[in-house]
Scaffold this motif. Structure first.
Motif, PDB file in Angstrom:
ATOM      1  N   PRO A  88     -20.297 -95.146  22.827  1.00 18.85           N
ATOM      2  CA  PRO A  88     -19.386 -96.017  23.580  1.00 18.85           C
ATOM      3  C   PRO A  88     -20.001 -96.609  24.844  1.00 18.85           C
ATOM      4  O   PRO A  88     -19.531 -97.637  25.325  1.00 18.85           O
ATOM      5  CB  PRO A  88     -18.214 -95.089  23.920  1.00 18.85           C
ATOM      6  N   ASP A  89     -21.034 -95.977  25.362  1.00 21.41           N
ATOM      7  CA  ASP A  89     -21.630 -96.426  26.618  1.00 21.41           C
ATOM      8  C   ASP A  89     -22.946 -97.171  26.433  1.00 21.41           C
ATOM      9  O   ASP A  89     -23.682 -97.370  27.400  1.00 21.41           O
ATOM     10  CB  ASP A  89     -21.863 -95.219  27.541  1.00 21.41           C
ATOM     11  N   HIS A  90     -23.245 -97.562  25.206  1.00 17.40           N
ATOM     12  CA  HIS A  90     -24.520 -98.211  24.921  1.00 17.40           C
ATOM     13  C   HIS A  90     -24.315 -99.524  24.177  1.00 17.40           C
ATOM     14  O   HIS A  90     -23.396 -99.665  23.378  1.00 17.40           O
ATOM     15  CB  HIS A  90     -25.413 -97.295  24.072  1.00 17.40           C
ATOM     16  N   ARG A  91     -25.197-100.435  24.429  1.00 21.89           N
ATOM     17  CA  ARG A  91     -25.253-101.676  23.658  1.00 21.89           C
ATOM     18  C   ARG A  91     -25.985-101.347  22.359  1.00 21.89           C
ATOM     19  O   ARG A  91     -27.021-100.676  22.383  1.00 21.89           O
ATOM     20  CB  ARG A  91     -26.032-102.708  24.460  1.00 21.89           C
ATOM     21  N   VAL A  92     -25.452-101.802  21.217  1.00 21.44           N
ATOM     22  CA  VAL A  92     -26.046-101.468  19.924  1.00 21.44           C
ATOM     23  C   VAL A  92     -26.361-102.754  19.166  1.00 21.44           C
ATOM     24  O   VAL A  92     -25.492-103.594  18.945  1.00 21.44           O
ATOM     25  CB  VAL A  92     -25.104-100.585  19.070  1.00 21.44           C
ATOM     26  N   LEU A  93     -27.638-102.886  18.773  1.00 19.12           N
ATOM     27  CA  LEU A  93     -28.081-103.975  17.917  1.00 19.12           C
ATOM     28  C   LEU A  93     -28.332-103.405  16.532  1.00 19.12           C
ATOM     29  O   LEU A  93     -28.961-102.351  16.405  1.00 19.12           O
ATOM     30  CB  LEU A  93     -29.384-104.602  18.437  1.00 19.12           C
ATOM     31  N   VAL A  94     -27.832-104.081  15.507  1.00 18.27           N
ATOM     32  CA  VAL A  94     -28.107-103.681  14.130  1.00 18.27           C
ATOM     33  C   VAL A  94     -29.033-104.727  13.539  1.00 18.27           C
ATOM     34  O   VAL A  94     -28.689-105.910  13.469  1.00 18.27           O
ATOM     35  CB  VAL A  94     -26.813-103.563  13.286  1.00 18.27           C
ATOM     36  N   LEU A  95     -30.218-104.283  13.146  1.00 18.84           N
ATOM     37  CA  LEU A  95     -31.221-105.175  12.568  1.00 18.84           C
ATOM     38  C   LEU A  95     -30.994-105.236  11.064  1.00 18.84           C
ATOM     39  O   LEU A  95     -31.229-104.254  10.350  1.00 18.84           O
ATOM     40  CB  LEU A  95     -32.617-104.658  12.896  1.00 18.84           C
ATOM     41  N   SER A  96     -30.483-106.368  10.582  1.00 25.10           N
ATOM     42  CA  SER A  96     -30.174-106.507   9.166  1.00 25.10           C
ATOM     43  C   SER A  96     -30.155-107.981   8.779  1.00 25.10           C
ATOM     44  O   SER A  96     -29.607-108.806   9.507  1.00 25.10           O
ATOM     45  CB  SER A  96     -28.807-105.896   8.849  1.00 25.10           C
ATOM     46  N   THR A  97     -30.736-108.278   7.638  1.00 25.64           N
ATOM     47  CA  THR A  97     -30.681-109.652   7.131  1.00 25.64           C
ATOM     48  C   THR A  97     -29.444-109.887   6.285  1.00 25.64           C
ATOM     49  O   THR A  97     -29.151-111.027   5.940  1.00 25.64           O
ATOM     50  CB  THR A  97     -31.936-109.976   6.283  1.00 25.64           C
ATOM     51  N   THR A  98     -28.696-108.819   5.963  1.00 26.36           N
ATOM     52  CA  THR A  98     -27.567-108.962   5.040  1.00 26.36           C
ATOM     53  C   THR A  98     -26.212-108.559   5.610  1.00 26.36           C
ATOM     54  O   THR A  98     -25.191-108.928   5.044  1.00 26.36           O
ATOM     55  CB  THR A  98     -27.809-108.123   3.763  1.00 26.36           C
ATOM     56  N   LEU A  99     -26.183-107.811   6.694  1.00 19.46           N
ATOM     57  CA  LEU A  99     -24.911-107.299   7.213  1.00 19.46           C
ATOM     58  C   LEU A  99     -24.067-108.409   7.829  1.00 19.46           C
ATOM     59  O   LEU A  99     -24.553-109.187   8.651  1.00 19.46           O
ATOM     60  CB  LEU A  99     -25.171-106.222   8.265  1.00 19.46           C
ATOM     61  N   ASN A 100     -22.815-108.452   7.437  1.00 23.72           N
ATOM     62  CA  ASN A 100     -21.820-109.317   8.063  1.00 23.72           C
ATOM     63  C   ASN A 100     -20.701-108.413   8.535  1.00 23.72           C
ATOM     64  O   ASN A 100     -20.111-107.691   7.739  1.00 23.72           O
ATOM     65  CB  ASN A 100     -21.282-110.363   7.075  1.00 23.72           C
ATOM     66  N   THR A 101     -20.425-108.436   9.821  1.00 27.48           N
ATOM     67  CA  THR A 101     -19.387-107.570  10.369  1.00 27.48           C
ATOM     68  C   THR A 101     -18.759-108.221  11.592  1.00 27.48           C
ATOM     69  O   THR A 101     -19.409-109.020  12.273  1.00 27.48           O
ATOM     70  CB  THR A 101     -19.945-106.182  10.742  1.00 27.48           C
ATOM     71  N   THR A 102     -17.543-107.862  11.846  1.00 25.07           N
ATOM     72  CA  THR A 102     -16.868-108.286  13.071  1.00 25.07           C
ATOM     73  C   THR A 102     -16.688-107.092  14.005  1.00 25.07           C
ATOM     74  O   THR A 102     -15.912-107.158  14.959  1.00 25.07           O
ATOM     75  CB  THR A 102     -15.486-108.904  12.747  1.00 25.07           C
ATOM     76  N   ASP A 103     -17.401-106.016  13.741  1.00 23.33           N
ATOM     77  CA  ASP A 103     -17.323-104.799  14.540  1.00 23.33           C
ATOM     78  C   ASP A 103     -17.694-105.123  15.991  1.00 23.33           C
ATOM     79  O   ASP A 103     -18.819-105.544  16.274  1.00 23.33           O
ATOM     80  CB  ASP A 103     -18.279-103.752  13.970  1.00 23.33           C
ATOM     81  N   PRO A 104     -16.786-104.905  16.931  1.00 26.08           N
ATOM     82  CA  PRO A 104     -17.082-105.228  18.327  1.00 26.08           C
ATOM     83  C   PRO A 104     -18.086-104.278  18.980  1.00 26.08           C
ATOM     84  O   PRO A 104     -18.587-104.567  20.065  1.00 26.08           O
ATOM     85  CB  PRO A 104     -15.710-105.113  19.009  1.00 26.08           C
ATOM     86  N   HIS A 105     -18.409-103.173  18.304  1.00 25.68           N
ATOM     87  CA  HIS A 105     -19.364-102.213  18.853  1.00 25.68           C
ATOM     88  C   HIS A 105     -20.813-102.672  18.728  1.00 25.68           C
ATOM     89  O   HIS A 105     -21.687-102.109  19.389  1.00 25.68           O
ATOM     90  CB  HIS A 105     -19.235-100.859  18.138  1.00 25.68           C
ATOM     91  N   VAL A 106     -21.078-103.643  17.847  1.00 27.42           N
ATOM     92  CA  VAL A 106     -22.466-103.988  17.548  1.00 27.42           C
ATOM     93  C   VAL A 106     -22.705-105.495  17.597  1.00 27.42           C
ATOM     94  O   VAL A 106     -21.781-106.284  17.446  1.00 27.42           O
ATOM     95  CB  VAL A 106     -22.898-103.458  16.158  1.00 27.42           C
ATOM     96  N   THR A 107     -23.974-105.823  17.779  1.00 25.73           N
ATOM     97  CA  THR A 107     -24.454-107.188  17.627  1.00 25.73           C
ATOM     98  C   THR A 107     -25.473-107.159  16.498  1.00 25.73           C
ATOM     99  O   THR A 107     -26.413-106.349  16.529  1.00 25.73           O
ATOM    100  CB  THR A 107     -25.136-107.684  18.920  1.00 25.73           C
ATOM    101  N   VAL A 108     -25.303-107.992  15.497  1.00 31.26           N
ATOM    102  CA  VAL A 108     -26.238-108.042  14.376  1.00 31.26           C
ATOM    103  C   VAL A 108     -27.358-109.022  14.719  1.00 31.26           C
ATOM    104  O   VAL A 108     -27.092-110.146  15.166  1.00 31.26           O
ATOM    105  CB  VAL A 108     -25.531-108.472  13.070  1.00 31.26           C
ATOM    106  N   VAL A 109     -28.590-108.575  14.537  1.00 31.32           N
ATOM    107  CA  VAL A 109     -29.758-109.435  14.694  1.00 31.32           C
ATOM    108  C   VAL A 109     -30.473-109.484  13.350  1.00 31.32           C
ATOM    109  O   VAL A 109     -30.485-108.500  12.613  1.00 31.32           O
ATOM    110  CB  VAL A 109     -30.694-108.951  15.827  1.00 31.32           C
ATOM    111  N   ARG A 110     -31.032-110.629  13.017  1.00 29.67           N
ATOM    112  CA  ARG A 110     -31.574-110.847  11.675  1.00 29.67           C
ATOM    113  C   ARG A 110     -33.071-110.600  11.529  1.00 29.67           C
ATOM    114  O   ARG A 110     -33.587-110.560  10.424  1.00 29.67           O
ATOM    115  CB  ARG A 110     -31.258-112.278  11.223  1.00 29.67           C
ATOM    116  N   SER A 111     -33.791-110.436  12.644  1.00 21.67           N
ATOM    117  CA  SER A 111     -35.238-110.247  12.551  1.00 21.67           C
ATOM    118  C   SER A 111     -35.724-109.406  13.726  1.00 21.67           C
ATOM    119  O   SER A 111     -35.019-109.269  14.740  1.00 21.67           O
ATOM    120  CB  SER A 111     -35.952-111.598  12.573  1.00 21.67           C
ATOM    121  N   LEU A 112     -36.912-108.877  13.585  1.00 15.97           N
ATOM    122  CA  LEU A 112     -37.525-108.121  14.667  1.00 15.97           C
ATOM    123  C   LEU A 112     -37.646-109.002  15.902  1.00 15.97           C
ATOM    124  O   LEU A 112     -37.355-108.576  17.017  1.00 15.97           O
ATOM    125  CB  LEU A 112     -38.896-107.600  14.226  1.00 15.97           C
ATOM    126  N   GLU A 113     -38.051-110.256  15.701  1.00 15.25           N
ATOM    127  CA  GLU A 113     -38.208-111.178  16.828  1.00 15.25           C
ATOM    128  C   GLU A 113     -36.881-111.400  17.552  1.00 15.25           C
ATOM    129  O   GLU A 113     -36.831-111.430  18.785  1.00 15.25           O
ATOM    130  CB  GLU A 113     -38.782-112.517  16.349  1.00 15.25           C
TER     131      GLU A 113
END
Length: 190
Positions: A88-113
């Protein structure tokens, strides 16, 4: 006179790994199961606990040292099975080329860059085999703490896999818990 490229800006964050493996190097069973992590028996005939300076053993202290987590899709999906959000106290990035989510806990990023561009300052907790291997291959890991659980799985999802470059490490310390787990901390040598 030769033109030279400008130097890349220095990183403002520290890439840190804190992960447990079986004695044979697996982070999960083939189906992603991690229940074996809780199988270490403190009542078994393990040698007494001991600590050498430099080993990181406390997960809560480790989490206090990081600001952001970067995890892969499989790790994120495993976390969702816990029944509560453990970060709950951390920013969370999920590295995935396929994940689609509206989860407010995470930000999806599509590449290492894209993940690297989204990182700010401070400690970054890298979690999940593919994420860890990607960051290692790109020379973006600074510290690793690997806990070895006294179990041999025989097969599963490996922490390390063929294709990684040779990476020299400095051993910072090792501690042994009363349940037989060993915790070894390393710094990537540059």
């Amino acid at each position: 006179m030769t033109d030279s490229l400008p130097a890349a800006p220095a990183r403002t964050w520290t890439g840190r790994v804190f992960i447990a493996t079986s004695l044979d190097g697996y982070i999960a069973r083939d189906d992603g199961d991690i229940s074996w992590l809780e199988a270490a028996d403190p009542a078994a005939s393990h040698s007494p606990a001991r600590a050498d300076s430099g080993a990181v053993t406390d997960y809560d202290a480790f989490m206090a040292s990081v600001d952001t987590l970067v995890m892969g899709r499989a790790t994120y999906e495993k976390v969702l099975t816990f029944g509560f959000w453990p970060y709950p106290d951390h920013r969370v990035l999920v590295l995935s080329t396929t994940l689609n989510t509206t989860d407010p806990h995470v930000t999806v990023v599509r590449s290492l860059e894209e993940a690297v561009a989204a990182l700010g300052t401070g400690g970054v907790y890298l979690d999940g085999g593919a994420v860890i291997r990607s960051f290692l291959a790109a020379d973006l890991v600074d510290e690793l703490t690997i806990t070895r659980v006294p179990v041999i799985l025989g097969s599963g999802l490996p922490l390390f896999a063929p294709g990684l470059p040779t990476i020299a490490l400095d051993h910072l310390g090792t501690a042994v818990s009363g349940n037989g787990m060993t915790h070894s901390s390393y710094r990537v040598r540059r």
